[in-house]
Write an enzyme that holds these catalytic residues in place. Structure first.
Site, PDB file in Angstrom:
ATOM      1  N   ASP A  44       0.854  -1.201   0.000  1.00 46.82           N
ATOM      2  CA  ASP A  44       0.000   0.000   0.000  1.00 46.82           C
ATOM      3  C   ASP A  44       0.885   1.245   0.000  1.00 46.82           C
ATOM      4  OD1 ASP A  44      -2.881   1.148   0.592  1.00 46.82           O
ATOM      5  OD2 ASP A  44      -1.484   2.242   1.889  1.00 46.82           O
ATOM      6  N   TYR A  49       3.117   9.694  -0.142  1.00 46.59           N
ATOM      7  CA  TYR A  49       4.138   9.089   0.734  1.00 46.59           C
ATOM      8  C   TYR A  49       5.567   9.300   0.204  1.00 46.59           C
ATOM      9  CZ  TYR A  49       0.121   6.475   2.678  1.00 46.59           C
ATOM     10  OH  TYR A  49      -1.076   6.111   3.234  1.00 46.59           O
ATOM     11  N   LYS A  74      -2.527   5.771  -4.306  1.00 46.38           N
ATOM     12  CA  LYS A  74      -3.605   6.745  -4.030  1.00 46.38           C
ATOM     13  C   LYS A  74      -3.320   8.085  -4.700  1.00 46.38           C
ATOM     14  CE  LYS A  74      -3.746   4.795   0.614  1.00 46.38           C
ATOM     15  NZ  LYS A  74      -2.332   4.562   0.940  1.00 46.38           N
ATOM     16  N   HIS A 107      -7.412   9.497  -2.070  1.00 50.92           N
ATOM     17  CA  HIS A 107      -6.837   9.501  -0.720  1.00 50.92           C
ATOM     18  C   HIS A 107      -7.770  10.114   0.334  1.00 50.92           C
ATOM     19  CE1 HIS A 107      -2.583   9.268   1.182  1.00 50.92           C
ATOM     20  NE2 HIS A 107      -3.491   9.061   2.093  1.00 50.92           N
TER      21      HIS A 107
HETATM   22  N1  NAP Z   1      -5.685   6.240   3.432  1.00 50.99           N
HETATM   23  C1  NAP Z   1      -5.221   6.931   4.449  1.00 50.99           C
HETATM   24  O1  NAP Z   1      -5.581   8.096   4.669  1.00 50.99           O
HETATM   25  C2  NAP Z   1      -4.251   6.276   5.388  1.00 50.99           C
HETATM   26  C3  NAP Z   1      -4.025   6.836   6.643  1.00 50.99           C
HETATM   27  C4  NAP Z   1      -3.126   6.200   7.486  1.00 50.99           C
HETATM   28  C5  NAP Z   1      -2.491   5.035   7.070  1.00 50.99           C
HETATM   29  N2  NAP Z   1      -2.709   4.519   5.833  1.00 50.99           N
HETATM   30  C6  NAP Z   1      -2.036   3.270   5.367  1.00 50.99           C
HETATM   31  O2  NAP Z   1      -2.144   2.318   6.422  1.00 50.99           O
HETATM   32  C7  NAP Z   1      -0.829   1.891   6.774  1.00 50.99           C
HETATM   33  C8  NAP Z   1      -0.776   1.524   8.241  1.00 50.99           C
HETATM   34  O3  NAP Z   1      -1.129   2.619   9.055  1.00 50.99           O
HETATM   35  P1  NAP Z   1      -0.077   3.403   9.985  1.00 50.99           P
HETATM   36  O4  NAP Z   1       1.225   3.458   9.306  1.00 50.99           O
HETATM   37  O5  NAP Z   1      -0.743   4.687  10.366  1.00 50.99           O
HETATM   38  O6  NAP Z   1       0.016   2.604  11.313  1.00 50.99           O
HETATM   39  P2  NAP Z   1      -0.203   1.109  11.864  1.00 50.99           P
HETATM   40  O7  NAP Z   1       0.106   0.084  10.848  1.00 50.99           O
HETATM   41  O8  NAP Z   1      -1.518   1.105  12.527  1.00 50.99           O
HETATM   42  O9  NAP Z   1       0.907   1.110  12.993  1.00 50.99           O
HETATM   43  C9  NAP Z   1       2.264   1.299  12.667  1.00 50.99           C
HETATM   44  C10 NAP Z   1       3.029   1.513  13.948  1.00 50.99           C
HETATM   45  O10 NAP Z   1       2.961   0.335  14.744  1.00 50.99           O
HETATM   46  C11 NAP Z   1       4.273  -0.152  14.964  1.00 50.99           C
HETATM   47  N3  NAP Z   1       4.215  -1.617  14.806  1.00 50.99           N
HETATM   48  C12 NAP Z   1       3.962  -2.322  13.688  1.00 50.99           C
HETATM   49  N4  NAP Z   1       3.941  -3.647  13.951  1.00 50.99           N
HETATM   50  C13 NAP Z   1       4.186  -3.767  15.274  1.00 50.99           C
HETATM   51  C14 NAP Z   1       4.283  -4.865  16.148  1.00 50.99           C
HETATM   52  N5  NAP Z   1       4.132  -6.116  15.704  1.00 50.99           N
HETATM   53  N6  NAP Z   1       4.551  -4.624  17.451  1.00 50.99           N
HETATM   54  C15 NAP Z   1       4.694  -3.359  17.923  1.00 50.99           C
HETATM   55  N7  NAP Z   1       4.608  -2.273  17.141  1.00 50.99           N
HETATM   56  C16 NAP Z   1       4.345  -2.468  15.828  1.00 50.99           C
HETATM   57  C17 NAP Z   1       5.167   0.502  13.934  1.00 50.99           C
HETATM   58  O11 NAP Z   1       6.439   0.747  14.486  1.00 50.99           O
HETATM   59  P3  NAP Z   1       7.767   0.203  13.751  1.00 50.99           P
HETATM   60  O12 NAP Z   1       7.761   0.776  12.372  1.00 50.99           O
HETATM   61  O13 NAP Z   1       8.840   0.716  14.619  1.00 50.99           O
HETATM   62  O14 NAP Z   1       7.649  -1.302  13.767  1.00 50.99           O
HETATM   63  C18 NAP Z   1       4.463   1.843  13.711  1.00 50.99           C
HETATM   64  O15 NAP Z   1       4.851   2.783  14.680  1.00 50.99           O
HETATM   65  C19 NAP Z   1       0.039   3.097   6.407  1.00 50.99           C
HETATM   66  O16 NAP Z   1       1.408   2.773   6.381  1.00 50.99           O
HETATM   67  C20 NAP Z   1      -0.544   3.454   5.086  1.00 50.99           C
HETATM   68  O17 NAP Z   1      -0.100   2.561   4.082  1.00 50.99           O
HETATM   69  C21 NAP Z   1      -3.596   5.117   4.993  1.00 50.99           C
END
Ligand code: NAP
Length: 281
Positions: A44, A49, A74, A107
């Protein structure tokens, strides 16, 4: 990997790699290589990004065949409307060095705070998305951060409805109403921030269930989402977390455990209301 069938008959992996904030070329190459080996197929990304070129390099450095991946991208808020979305897609294709996308998403909906004509803007952007789908340049089209009223408005002018709505969803932010609506409308839900951006993992309920099941709190959250038929894209910059995050298919949460997680109050995440956001740039 398990796949979910979309309303148009295509399929999408239930788990993918989120890449927001991952821009370092070397790290992305290591992560994508490890992810592919572990069974991830969905990546994704987003124009916003600033990592499409790095992702394309990571794919070729790891010798991964394009057709073995499901690349989701996106269009950013600065490219709204029919012509702009078509142009933005071409720019992303060039950066990713590919001639098609598996998924292309809007997005953010045009915010009603900024645009009195948000309905028309979203309809015109969607017309551009439909044209990309009809041209075969993108194999699936969807939206992000659309609330029920955005989807209801879109329905009035759309020829093809989105196959997916990617929205913030995680323990503490259930999105039950949207899940029910989308299930009726045959729109799949994909959880952005499925781990609440990492902020929910200290929650007591998640910790207790994870200890009892000898899995991590992240795995509990991702399994809860999977059992709700939600696609997830956890982001991590750590290879061992990346490997464990996908290992959620060989344990099950009971109905009681599902209910306990359902009732976790809000405990962190991105928390942006699509009706309230002002343009990010
Ligand atoms: N469409 C939109 O508007 C939108 C908005 C937000 C996100 N997104 C997409 O969704 C994806 C995921 O969302 P996100 O990046 O906000 O956050 P997330 O996946 O909910 O959480 C990521 C965080 O959790 C930590 N983490 C991951 N696996 C872990 C584990 N097994 N144990 C402990 N900590 C863990 C990571 O740290 P480390 O990196 O240090 O492991 C990072 O700080 C994004 O990367 C993006 O592709 C889309």
């Amino acid at each position: 990997m398990k796949y979910k069938e979309l309303s148009n008959g295509n399929s999408i992996p239930y788990i993918g790699l989120g890449t927001w904030k991952l821009t370092d070329r070397q790290l992305l190459s290591e992560l994508i290589g490890a992810a592919y080996e572990k069974g991830y197929r969905l990546i994704d990304t987003a124009a916003a990004y600033s990592n499409e070129i790095a992702i394309s390099k990571a794919i070729s450095e790891n010798g991964i065949n394009r057709e073995d991946l499901f690349i989701s991208d996106k269009v950013w808020n600065t490219s709204r409307g029919y012509e702009a979305v078509r142009k933005a897609c071409q720019t992303s294709l060039k950066k990713l060095k590919t001639d098609y996308l598996d998924m292309y998403l809007i997005h953010w909906p045009a915010s009603m705070k900024l645009y009195p004509n948000w309905r028309e803007i979203n309809a015109d952007t969607w017309r551009g998305m439909e044209s990309l789908y009809e041209d075969g340049i993108v194999r699936n089209i969807g939206v992000c951060n659309f609330k029920i009223h955005h989807l209801e408005e879109l329905k009035k002018s759309a020829n093809i409805m989105p196959v997916i709505d990617q929205v913030e969803l995680h323990p503490g932010m259930n999105q039950n109403e949207l899940i029910e609506y989308c299930s009726r409308e045959k729109i799949a839900i994909e959880a952005s921030s499925p781990l609440g951006n990492g902020q929910i993992l200290e929650n007591d309920v998640l910790r207790k269930i994870s200890e009892a099941k000898a899995v991590s709190p992240a795995q509990v959250a991702l399994r809860w989402e999977y059992q709700k038929d939600v696609i997830t894209i956890p982001k991590t910059s750590d290879i061992s977390r990346l490997c464990s995050n996908i290992d959620i298919f060989d344990f099950e949460l009971s109905d009681d455990e599902m209910r306990m997680i359902d009732s976790i109050p809000y405990c962190g995440g991105i928390g942006l209301d699509p009706d309230e956001v002002t343009e990010f740039g």
